[in-house]
Design an enzyme around this catalytic site. Structure first.
Site, PDB file in Angstrom:
ATOM      1  CG  MET A  55      -1.910  -1.131   1.222  1.00 17.40           C
ATOM      2  SD  MET A  55      -2.878  -1.210   2.728  1.00 17.40           S
ATOM      3  CE  MET A  55      -3.870   0.278   2.587  1.00 17.40           C
ATOM      4  CG  HIS A  56       0.632   3.254   2.682  1.00 12.46           C
ATOM      5  ND1 HIS A  56      -0.582   3.777   3.065  1.00 12.46           N
ATOM      6  CD2 HIS A  56       0.868   2.206   3.505  1.00 12.46           C
ATOM      7  CE1 HIS A  56      -1.043   3.076   4.092  1.00 12.46           C
ATOM      8  NE2 HIS A  56      -0.203   2.112   4.376  1.00 12.46           N
TER       9      HIS A  56
ATOM     10  CG  ASP B  39      -0.194  -5.141   1.808  1.00 16.08           C
ATOM     11  OD1 ASP B  39      -0.889  -4.314   2.437  1.00 16.08           O
ATOM     12  OD2 ASP B  39       1.057  -5.092   1.790  1.00 16.08           O
TER      13      ASP B  39
END
Ligand code: ADP
Length: 509
Positions: free
Chosen positions: A81-82, A240
């Site tokens: 992520m991110h 995830d």
């Protein structure tokens, strides 16, 4: 027979799994890639490497299973992520992606607190400004790489860049978008207020779907590269954590998960967006439409035992090599002999600093209460119990936020140990279970694809028809009271030792 393909674009590599309707995994493959750290605290990856890994992982699935893409009803994506992938007007990648674990944006986060304030950050996005999130990365690019920033026309998360390569569509879904700090998590749409406050154009962002929705179809070019037929639907998928939760059946209230990998994550589904300003829990949209989740993150869970094995487990490593066993099993066997409480020995698991419940990069670990009577088994036992206490910190925060707990499903490498599962049951005071699916986010992404393709009526139904409990450890009364007592002592240590830990960290800076 219909098959579903799940692809997880992780930090160390990409995993693909081919799943039958009943949840049986027919084939899986994994292709690694490097992480680039051009400076201390920076972490970058070239999105082209992800694409090459996806192509290789999917081709390996056909080679291993003897099947081909014609049998695939749908594709689901999940990923780290991110991260920030930035594209120009011609959809070309402008620079290496800046990843979730990159720490360069501390200054931008401080600026966001000053400029916007904590109250509005929570009101608009449901979350605090953390250096890992996407928005501070874009602000960093504006300040430090204006020549790149000025060419940006599209911003994508890592798995959504792969979606773009597979389908030509610029799209994301709510669970991964929650980690950008640009999504109004409660309303499940981009936050106009946040974008305006940061002066970021709305047009840069992809459209947002619910996770099981179809977001596009495989293009002829992607078909030529991957062997998936053109027209195969690709669903939203999930970040995830959310996709991993779907993959272990954390899609209803009462069933929580505790992932015991390198880090530890305690995860709960919530029916409402449970947003609490100042909390160290993350509040994100779940990959289940109309649901949210809360999670607490412990940095050194399995990493604590790994450190012990590497530094103090030389004997077990040698014995395991000679006998074809696993050093972790030999170490936990010693811990089993030590008995609950390790004869009054506590372990603080802050070997990598901590996130939940103490957001403190300068926190440090330690053994407290050593005597001449303590042997190696006691030390291992204290490590296993200390990690369990750290996870209980997150569990208690979740309970304080109103989460109901009936069962905790453990996954990750640490879940292999029956002793660790029994300790967790005693420390959590709830049954601890494991399930048949061990392919985590990639498996969850495949289930989401099944919902999008109409094979299952809902995410909950997909989990019910594919995920089965394979072991269950019940809390034992005598252990519960021993651990309750020790946990109270454990909890008192961080506030007592915090200043000392910080002084020690300063000494080595
Ligand atoms: P990652 O988060 O890196 O994917 P894994 O889920 O593979 O990590 O978990 C790795 C951790 O699992 C190790 O650091 C170790 O603490 C733990 N582990 C692995 N095997 C065992 C075992 N047999 N018994 C106890 N712990 C184990």
């Amino acid at each position: 027979m219909l098959y579903l393909l799940g692809i997880d674009i992780g930090t160390s590599g990409t995993k693909a799994v081919l799943v039958e309707e009943d949840g049986r995994v027919v084939a899986s493959s994994y292709v690694e890639y490097p992480l680039s750290q051009p400076r201390q605290g920076w972490a970058e990856q070239d999105p082209e490497q992800w694409w090459q890994a996806v192509v290789a992982a999917v081709q390996a699935i056909w080679a291993k299973s003897g099947l081909d893409g014609r049998d695939v009803a749908g594709v689901g994506l999940s990923g780290q992520m991110h991260g920030a992938v930035v594209l120009d007007a011609n959809y070309q990648v402008l620079r290496p992606a800046i990843l979730w674990c990159d720490q360069r944006t501390g200054g931008e986060c401080t600026w966001m607190y000053q400029e916007i304030g904590e109250e509005k950050l929570y009101q608009w996005t449901g979350n605090p400004a953390l250096p890992g999130f996407t928005a501070p990365k874009l602000v960093w690019l504006r300040r430090h790489e204006p020549e790149i920033y000025n060419q940006i026309r599209h911003v994508l998360l890592p798995k959504d860049y792969i979606r773009f390569r597979l389908t030509g569509e610029l799209a994301t879904e709510v669970s991964d978008a929650s980690g950008t700090l640009l999504l109004d998590v409660a309303a499940r749409r981009w936050s106009g207020e946040m974008l305006a406050a940061l002066d970021l154009p709305r047009e840069w962002l992809p459209r947002v779907h619910e996770s099981p929705e179809i977001t596009g179809q495989i293009t002829p070019e992607a078909a030529a590269a991957t062997g998936l037929p053109a027209g195969t639907p690709v669903v939203g998928g999930g970040g995830d954590q959310a996709a991993g939760a779907v993959g272990t059946g954390i899609v209803e209230e009462g069933i929580l998960s505790a992932a015991l990998g390198t880090s530890g994550v305690v995860f709960a589904m919530t029916a409402k967006p449970s947003i609490q300003p100042g909390s160290t829990l993350h509040a994100f949209c779940h990959a289940v439409p109309g649901k949210w989740h809360l999670m607490g993150v412990m940095l050194a869970a399995g990493a604590s035992l790994q450190w012990f094995r590497n530094q103090l487990g030389g004997e077990e490593i040698k014995e395991a090599a000679a006998t074809g066993t696993d050093p972790y099993d030999l170490l936990t066997a010693r811990a089993a002999e030590a008995g609950p409480g390790a004869e009054g020995l506590l372990f603080l698991p802050y070997l990598l600093g901590e996130r939940t419940p103490h957001p403190d990069p300068a926190a440090r670990g330690g053994f407290i209460g050593l005597t001449m009577r303590h042997r190696k088994g006691h030390l291992v036992r204290a490590v296993l119990e200390g990690v369990a206490f750290g996870l209980r910190d997150s569990l208690e925060l979740l309970q304080q936020a109103g989460v109901k707990v009936e069962e905790i499903r453990v996954s990750g490498g640490g879940a292999r140990s029956p002793l660790w599962r029994q300790i967790l049951a005693g420390v959590f005071k709830h049954p601890v279970t494991t399930v048949n699916s061990t392919d985590g986010p990639a498996f969850g992404a495949a289930l989401l694809a099944g919902v999008g393709a109409g094979i299952y009526p809902s995410v909950e139904a997909a989990c019910r028809s594919t995920i089965k409990v394979t072991s269950r450890a019940e809390p034992v009364l005598s252990e519960v009271s021993a651990y309750d007592h020790l946990y109270a002592l454990y909890k008192s240590l961080y506030p007592l030792l915090r200043d000392t830990m910080h002084d020690l960290t300063k000494l080595t800076e």
